[in-house]
Write an enzyme that holds these catalytic residues in place. Structure first.
Site, PDB file in Angstrom:
ATOM      1  N   ASP A  48       0.915  -1.126  -0.084  1.00  0.00           N
ATOM      2  CA  ASP A  48       0.069   0.005  -0.013  1.00  0.00           C
ATOM      3  C   ASP A  48       0.825   1.109   0.026  1.00  0.00           C
ATOM      4  O   ASP A  48       1.826   1.590   1.018  1.00  0.00           O
ATOM      5  CB  ASP A  48      -0.961   0.013   1.252  1.00  0.00           C
ATOM      6  CG  ASP A  48      -1.726   1.139   1.220  1.00  0.00           C
ATOM      7  OD1 ASP A  48      -2.904   1.006   0.671  1.00  0.00           O
ATOM      8  OD2 ASP A  48      -1.556   2.158   2.155  1.00  0.00           O
ATOM      9  N   TYR A  53       2.802   9.900  -0.039  1.00  0.00           N
ATOM     10  CA  TYR A  53       4.002   9.193   0.535  1.00  0.00           C
ATOM     11  C   TYR A  53       5.582   9.670   0.027  1.00  0.00           C
ATOM     12  O   TYR A  53       6.320   9.475   0.605  1.00  0.00           O
ATOM     13  CB  TYR A  53       3.959   7.828   0.802  1.00  0.00           C
ATOM     14  CG  TYR A  53       2.623   7.445   1.431  1.00  0.00           C
ATOM     15  CD1 TYR A  53       1.731   8.103   2.200  1.00  0.00           C
ATOM     16  CD2 TYR A  53       2.222   5.953   1.431  1.00  0.00           C
ATOM     17  CE1 TYR A  53       0.325   7.655   2.713  1.00  0.00           C
ATOM     18  CE2 TYR A  53       0.874   5.533   2.042  1.00  0.00           C
ATOM     19  CZ  TYR A  53       0.299   6.553   2.788  1.00  0.00           C
ATOM     20  OH  TYR A  53      -1.047   5.819   3.140  1.00  0.00           O
ATOM     21  N   LYS A  78      -2.677   6.073  -4.185  1.00  0.00           N
ATOM     22  CA  LYS A  78      -3.668   7.054  -3.898  1.00  0.00           C
ATOM     23  C   LYS A  78      -3.717   8.347  -4.438  1.00  0.00           C
ATOM     24  O   LYS A  78      -2.554   8.837  -4.521  1.00  0.00           O
ATOM     25  CB  LYS A  78      -3.782   7.363  -2.294  1.00  0.00           C
ATOM     26  CG  LYS A  78      -3.969   5.833  -1.523  1.00  0.00           C
ATOM     27  CD  LYS A  78      -4.219   5.943   0.021  1.00  0.00           C
ATOM     28  CE  LYS A  78      -3.677   4.759   0.590  1.00  0.00           C
ATOM     29  NZ  LYS A  78      -2.414   4.379   0.968  1.00  0.00           N
ATOM     30  N   HIS A 111      -7.565   9.663  -1.763  1.00  0.00           N
ATOM     31  CA  HIS A 111      -6.965   9.673  -0.302  1.00  0.00           C
ATOM     32  C   HIS A 111      -7.767  10.392   0.835  1.00  0.00           C
ATOM     33  O   HIS A 111      -7.716   9.873   1.637  1.00  0.00           O
ATOM     34  CB  HIS A 111      -5.615  10.415  -0.500  1.00  0.00           C
ATOM     35  CG  HIS A 111      -4.515   9.896   0.582  1.00  0.00           C
ATOM     36  ND1 HIS A 111      -3.249   9.614   0.325  1.00  0.00           N
ATOM     37  CD2 HIS A 111      -4.638   9.506   1.760  1.00  0.00           C
ATOM     38  CE1 HIS A 111      -2.493   9.450   1.278  1.00  0.00           C
ATOM     39  NE2 HIS A 111      -3.494   9.008   2.363  1.00  0.00           N
TER      40      HIS A 111
END
Ligand code: A2P
Length: 283
Positions: A48, A53, A78, A111
């Site tokens: 994931d 990120y 996401k 997200h």
């Protein structure tokens, strides 16, 4: 569930490995790449990540270098908050795929439902974003589509215009933060719940009841917490960059919590912090 390769089935029939490897706060470069490689070696088949990120390139490199058949690895990413909207979603998706270096994505999530930038018109922004998600899904570029951090009122708004019901809602779920209304709503609509921060971002380790359970079952606090998540019907996404912990968090299939112990853990309150209010996040 018998192993990391056991699966949940999404409402479109796609199967998804029952524990995902979380990469939030795994730094791009050596750290994220080594962690994902260690996870794949430990048997995880579900990774994931997210554009926000900043580690999609490292995740993609580790997946591609693993030598494991691409069809065996389930990869989620996401959409970043600033990219909501129809055209910007299509462009953001292309960038994500270029960074991952993959042809298809297994799961793509919105997200957050209500980014600061779209606070005045989040419903319209999500409707336009979802239209792009549906088209990418129907074109075969994504195998499943879903959302993250959506509460019932966000899902209600989305479902007014959606042609496809989200297959997943990824939310913060851990002992003491069970988001009951969102869980009930998602289940009613056949939306699988994924649990991020299933260890309360590390806060779970100081909870006395969890330590008591670990001693009782001869397991670690992390394993008790992740087993609880699985028995709740959630799909946990534990994050670690430490290879020994990555392996520890995968050893969940040789014991079962009794219903009485499940109930005690579920009854914990405010022990590991709470999910951010998605209508108030500053980003
Ligand atoms: P690290 O990445 O340094 O190993 P969550 O999944 O709830 O976000 O929790 C992640 C946090 O918990 C990270 O700080 C991670 O540290 C730590 N962690 C993950 N697995 C374990 C474990 N088995 N034992 C102790 N700490 C762990």
């Amino acid at each position: 569930m018998k192993s990391l390769k056991s699966t949940f089935t999404l409402h479109n029939g796609v199967t998804i490995p029952c524990v995902g490897f979380g990469t939030w706060q795994a730094q791009d470069g050596e750290q994220a790449e080594t962690a994902v490689r260690a996870a794949l070696e430990a048997g995880y088949r579900h990774i994931d990540t997210a554009a926000a990120y900043g580690n999609e390139e490292s995740v993609g490199r580790a997946v591609r270098a693993s030598g494991i058949d691409r069809a065996e690895i389930f990869v989620t990413s996401k959409l970043r908050n600033p990219d909501h909207g129809y055209e910007s979603t299509l462009a953001a998706f292309d960038l994500t795929m270029r960074r991952l270096g993959l042809d298809t994505l297994d799961l793509y999530l919105i997200h957050w439902p209500n980014p600061a930038q779209f606070r005045d018109n989040w419903q319209e922004a999500n409707a336009a974003t979802w239209k792009a998600f549906e088209e990418l899904y129907e074109a075969g570029r994504i195998r499943a589509i879903g959302v993250s951090n959506f509460r019932p009122h966000h899902l209600d708004a989305l479902l007014k215009t959606a042609r496809i019901v989200p297959m997943v809602n990824q939310i913060r779920l851990c002992p003491g933060d069970t988001q009951d209304e969102t869980v009930a709503y998602s289940r009613k609509h056949n939306i699988l719940l994924e649990a991020y921060s299933p260890l309360g971002t590390g806060k779970i380790f100081g909870v006395p009841l969890m330590q008591e359970m670990a001693a009782k079952y001869g397991k670690t606090v992390a394993q008790i917490s992740l087993r609880w998540s699985l028995q709740m019907g959630f799909l946990p996404l534990p994050k670690s960059t430490t290879p020994s912990r990555i392996r520890e968090n995968a050893a969940l299939f040789d014991f079962e919590l009794s219903q009485a112990d499940m109930d005690r853990i579920t009854g914990l309150e405010d022990c590991c912090g709470k999910a951010s209010d998605p209508d108030k996040i500053p980003f």
